[in-house]
Scaffold this motif. Sequence first.
Motif, PDB file in Angstrom:
ATOM      1  N   ALA A 118      31.562  -8.177  -4.447  1.00 21.53           N
ATOM      2  CA  ALA A 118      30.660  -7.403  -5.308  1.00 21.53           C
ATOM      3  C   ALA A 118      31.230  -6.010  -5.573  1.00 21.53           C
ATOM      4  CB  ALA A 118      29.279  -7.303  -4.672  1.00 21.53           C
ATOM      5  N   GLU A 119      31.842  -5.420  -4.567  1.00 24.03           N
ATOM      6  CA  GLU A 119      32.456  -4.106  -4.752  1.00 24.03           C
ATOM      7  C   GLU A 119      33.615  -4.180  -5.734  1.00 24.03           C
ATOM      8  OE1 GLU A 119      33.584  -2.645  -0.946  1.00 24.03           O
ATOM      9  OE2 GLU A 119      31.517  -2.417  -0.233  1.00 24.03           O
ATOM     10  N   ARG A 120      34.397  -5.255  -5.657  1.00 23.94           N
ATOM     11  CA  ARG A 120      35.488  -5.423  -6.624  1.00 23.94           C
ATOM     12  C   ARG A 120      34.949  -5.575  -8.043  1.00 23.94           C
ATOM     13  NH1 ARG A 120      37.633  -8.955  -2.464  1.00 23.94           N
ATOM     14  NH2 ARG A 120      39.520  -8.058  -1.533  1.00 23.94           N
ATOM     15  N   LEU A 121      33.890  -6.344  -8.186  1.00 27.72           N
ATOM     16  CA  LEU A 121      33.324  -6.583  -9.516  1.00 27.72           C
ATOM     17  C   LEU A 121      32.732  -5.320 -10.123  1.00 27.72           C
ATOM     18  CD1 LEU A 121      31.523  -9.993  -8.867  1.00 27.72           C
ATOM     19  CD2 LEU A 121      33.570  -9.634 -10.248  1.00 27.72           C
ATOM     20  N   GLU A 122      32.209  -4.444  -9.285  1.00 27.33           N
ATOM     21  CA  GLU A 122      31.548  -3.239  -9.773  1.00 27.33           C
ATOM     22  C   GLU A 122      32.507  -2.095 -10.057  1.00 27.33           C
ATOM     23  OE1 GLU A 122      28.674  -2.349  -6.821  1.00 27.33           O
ATOM     24  OE2 GLU A 122      27.387  -4.057  -7.312  1.00 27.33           O
ATOM     25  N   ARG A 123      33.796  -2.340  -9.875  1.00 19.90           N
ATOM     26  CA  ARG A 123      34.782  -1.287 -10.131  1.00 19.90           C
ATOM     27  C   ARG A 123      34.726  -0.856 -11.596  1.00 19.90           C
ATOM     28  NH1 ARG A 123      39.831  -3.863  -9.320  1.00 19.90           N
ATOM     29  NH2 ARG A 123      39.938  -4.125 -11.574  1.00 19.90           N
ATOM     30  N   GLY A 124      34.549   0.432 -11.816  1.00 22.30           N
ATOM     31  CA  GLY A 124      34.516   0.976 -13.161  1.00 22.30           C
ATOM     32  C   GLY A 124      33.132   1.037 -13.789  1.00 22.30           C
ATOM     33  N   LEU A 125      32.164   0.318 -13.239  1.00 21.57           N
ATOM     34  CA  LEU A 125      30.833   0.302 -13.854  1.00 21.57           C
ATOM     35  C   LEU A 125      30.142   1.660 -13.752  1.00 21.57           C
ATOM     36  CD1 LEU A 125      29.345  -3.185 -12.889  1.00 21.57           C
ATOM     37  CD2 LEU A 125      30.535  -2.478 -14.962  1.00 21.57           C
ATOM     38  N   THR A 126      30.406   2.392 -12.681  1.00 21.93           N
ATOM     39  CA  THR A 126      29.803   3.719 -12.547  1.00 21.93           C
ATOM     40  C   THR A 126      30.273   4.644 -13.657  1.00 21.93           C
ATOM     41  OG1 THR A 126      29.670   3.465 -10.141  1.00 21.93           O
ATOM     42  CG2 THR A 126      29.521   5.696 -11.016  1.00 21.93           C
ATOM     43  N   LEU A 127      31.560   4.558 -13.990  1.00 23.80           N
ATOM     44  CA  LEU A 127      32.080   5.389 -15.075  1.00 23.80           C
ATOM     45  C   LEU A 127      31.457   4.994 -16.413  1.00 23.80           C
ATOM     46  CD1 LEU A 127      33.980   7.537 -16.135  1.00 23.80           C
ATOM     47  CD2 LEU A 127      35.778   5.796 -16.263  1.00 23.80           C
ATOM     48  N   LEU A 128      31.317   3.683 -16.652  1.00 21.79           N
ATOM     49  CA  LEU A 128      30.689   3.235 -17.896  1.00 21.79           C
ATOM     50  C   LEU A 128      29.254   3.743 -18.002  1.00 21.79           C
ATOM     51  CD1 LEU A 128      31.841  -0.470 -18.392  1.00 21.79           C
ATOM     52  CD2 LEU A 128      32.610   1.570 -19.607  1.00 21.79           C
ATOM     53  N   ALA A 129      28.511   3.638 -16.904  1.00 19.80           N
ATOM     54  CA  ALA A 129      27.132   4.108 -16.915  1.00 19.80           C
ATOM     55  C   ALA A 129      27.067   5.618 -17.147  1.00 19.80           C
ATOM     56  CB  ALA A 129      26.449   3.745 -15.597  1.00 19.80           C
ATOM     57  N   SER A 130      27.984   6.351 -16.537  1.00 18.82           N
ATOM     58  CA  SER A 130      27.989   7.805 -16.704  1.00 18.82           C
ATOM     59  C   SER A 130      28.324   8.200 -18.137  1.00 18.82           C
ATOM     60  CB  SER A 130      29.001   8.434 -15.736  1.00 18.82           C
ATOM     61  OG  SER A 130      28.670   8.138 -14.393  1.00 18.82           O
ATOM     62  N   VAL A 131      29.328   7.536 -18.714  1.00 19.40           N
ATOM     63  CA  VAL A 131      29.702   7.839 -20.101  1.00 19.40           C
ATOM     64  C   VAL A 131      28.564   7.475 -21.047  1.00 19.40           C
ATOM     65  CG1 VAL A 131      31.265   7.213 -21.977  1.00 19.40           C
ATOM     66  CG2 VAL A 131      32.169   7.618 -19.689  1.00 19.40           C
ATOM     67  N   GLY A 132      27.960   6.295 -20.833  1.00 25.27           N
ATOM     68  CA  GLY A 132      26.881   5.868 -21.707  1.00 25.27           C
ATOM     69  C   GLY A 132      25.674   6.789 -21.679  1.00 25.27           C
ATOM     70  N   SER A 133      25.415   7.394 -20.528  1.00 23.90           N
ATOM     71  CA  SER A 133      24.227   8.243 -20.409  1.00 23.90           C
ATOM     72  C   SER A 133      24.486   9.698 -20.780  1.00 23.90           C
ATOM     73  CB  SER A 133      23.693   8.171 -18.969  1.00 23.90           C
ATOM     74  OG  SER A 133      24.676   8.630 -18.047  1.00 23.90           O
ATOM     75  N   THR A 134      25.733  10.165 -20.678  1.00 20.45           N
ATOM     76  CA  THR A 134      26.003  11.593 -20.902  1.00 20.45           C
ATOM     77  C   THR A 134      26.682  11.892 -22.240  1.00 20.45           C
ATOM     78  OG1 THR A 134      28.140  11.429 -19.744  1.00 20.45           O
ATOM     79  CG2 THR A 134      26.201  12.017 -18.424  1.00 20.45           C
ATOM     80  N   ALA A 135      27.398  10.924 -22.814  1.00 13.68           N
ATOM     81  CA  ALA A 135      28.153  11.199 -24.041  1.00 13.68           C
ATOM     82  C   ALA A 135      27.264  11.696 -25.192  1.00 13.68           C
ATOM     83  CB  ALA A 135      28.937   9.956 -24.466  1.00 13.68           C
ATOM     84  N   PRO A 136      26.058  11.117 -25.419  1.00 15.60           N
ATOM     85  CA  PRO A 136      25.234  11.662 -26.510  1.00 15.60           C
ATOM     86  C   PRO A 136      24.864  13.132 -26.308  1.00 15.60           C
ATOM     87  CG  PRO A 136      24.432   9.497 -25.831  1.00 15.60           C
ATOM     88  CD  PRO A 136      25.435   9.921 -24.818  1.00 15.60           C
ATOM     89  N   PHE A 137      24.630  13.510 -25.054  1.00 13.02           N
ATOM     90  CA  PHE A 137      24.259  14.904 -24.788  1.00 13.02           C
ATOM     91  C   PHE A 137      25.467  15.831 -24.914  1.00 13.02           C
ATOM     92  CE2 PHE A 137      21.223  12.264 -22.457  1.00 13.02           C
ATOM     93  CZ  PHE A 137      20.044  12.725 -22.997  1.00 13.02           C
ATOM     94  N   VAL A 138      26.640  15.328 -24.537  1.00 18.14           N
ATOM     95  CA  VAL A 138      27.852  16.128 -24.731  1.00 18.14           C
ATOM     96  C   VAL A 138      28.108  16.335 -26.218  1.00 18.14           C
ATOM     97  CG1 VAL A 138      30.344  16.215 -24.352  1.00 18.14           C
ATOM     98  CG2 VAL A 138      28.840  15.353 -22.547  1.00 18.14           C
ATOM     99  N   GLY A 139      27.925  15.266 -27.007  1.00 17.17           N
ATOM    100  CA  GLY A 139      28.062  15.412 -28.455  1.00 17.17           C
ATOM    101  C   GLY A 139      27.038  16.369 -29.033  1.00 17.17           C
ATOM    102  N   LEU A 140      25.809  16.318 -28.526  1.00 18.49           N
ATOM    103  CA  LEU A 140      24.774  17.237 -28.981  1.00 18.49           C
ATOM    104  C   LEU A 140      25.119  18.674 -28.619  1.00 18.49           C
ATOM    105  CD1 LEU A 140      22.007  17.548 -30.309  1.00 18.49           C
ATOM    106  CD2 LEU A 140      20.969  17.192 -28.058  1.00 18.49           C
ATOM    107  N   LEU A 141      25.712  18.860 -27.449  1.00 19.84           N
ATOM    108  CA  LEU A 141      26.161  20.199 -27.060  1.00 19.84           C
ATOM    109  C   LEU A 141      27.200  20.715 -28.048  1.00 19.84           C
ATOM    110  CD1 LEU A 141      26.399  22.577 -25.079  1.00 19.84           C
ATOM    111  CD2 LEU A 141      28.065  21.218 -23.793  1.00 19.84           C
ATOM    112  N   GLY A 142      28.135  19.836 -28.446  1.00 20.91           N
ATOM    113  CA  GLY A 142      29.123  20.251 -29.437  1.00 20.91           C
ATOM    114  C   GLY A 142      28.488  20.585 -30.769  1.00 20.91           C
ATOM    115  N   THR A 143      27.451  19.839 -31.149  1.00 21.57           N
ATOM    116  CA  THR A 143      26.754  20.123 -32.399  1.00 21.57           C
ATOM    117  C   THR A 143      26.058  21.480 -32.346  1.00 21.57           C
ATOM    118  OG1 THR A 143      26.409  17.788 -32.922  1.00 21.57           O
ATOM    119  CG2 THR A 143      24.875  19.356 -33.886  1.00 21.57           C
TER     120      THR A 143
END
Length: 236
Positions: A118-143
Amino acid sequence: MFESSLGIAHFLTQADTAARVILIAMLLASLASWGIIVDRLVAHWLQRRRQVVFLARFRRVRAFEELGAVLSAGAEDACARLARLAIESARHFSAHGEAGGRQEFLVRALRQGIEEEAERLERGLTLLASVGSTAPFVGLLGTVWGIYHALIAIGLSGQGTLDKVAGPVGEALIMTAIGLAVAIPAVLGYNALTRRNRVVLGRLDALGHDLLTLALTGAPLRRGAAEAPARIARAV
């Protein structure tokens, strides 16, 4: 005909250091997200093919002692690693353990093996979740940053007409669009990989039960054996 010099290229040439840092950060996040998505999807595809081959051979095993031959003939995958762990744990217990605790020992070993997969399968998922949740706000900050500088420039020029305001503000909104373009693939990839991980872990849990039955009773569990490979091939 009226031609406007405004657009993405103009925005990039006029962006200050903070805006460029935000753009670079989102570009790196997008590249990392796509790299993880492609890598994990390819890994799932390869693992599915290997598991179908391994489980087809495993269903023909009639005794726990025959399991080693299946491993030597099959490719490396999560199911093969779990089966190898079962063999090694059974041998270790036979050499050093007590007869009364064999079942508990094997259960704990197999559970640990499934958790490691399970740990092997979850590799990288934390980064995907972080990007998915923060990227819109980072873009809004740039705006917001872009609009702030655009309004300051307009105020200093003393030309606050609509045509002078709409262009720079519209350019600043590009950052929000870029943030969404980074976040949406990350969210979709995270959901797709999470579902595939659940399917793989479900297979491993079922295999762990079959391995435990084979190790404790010496005979395989025949429930649904004939349909299992075809079922697994259709699962994903």
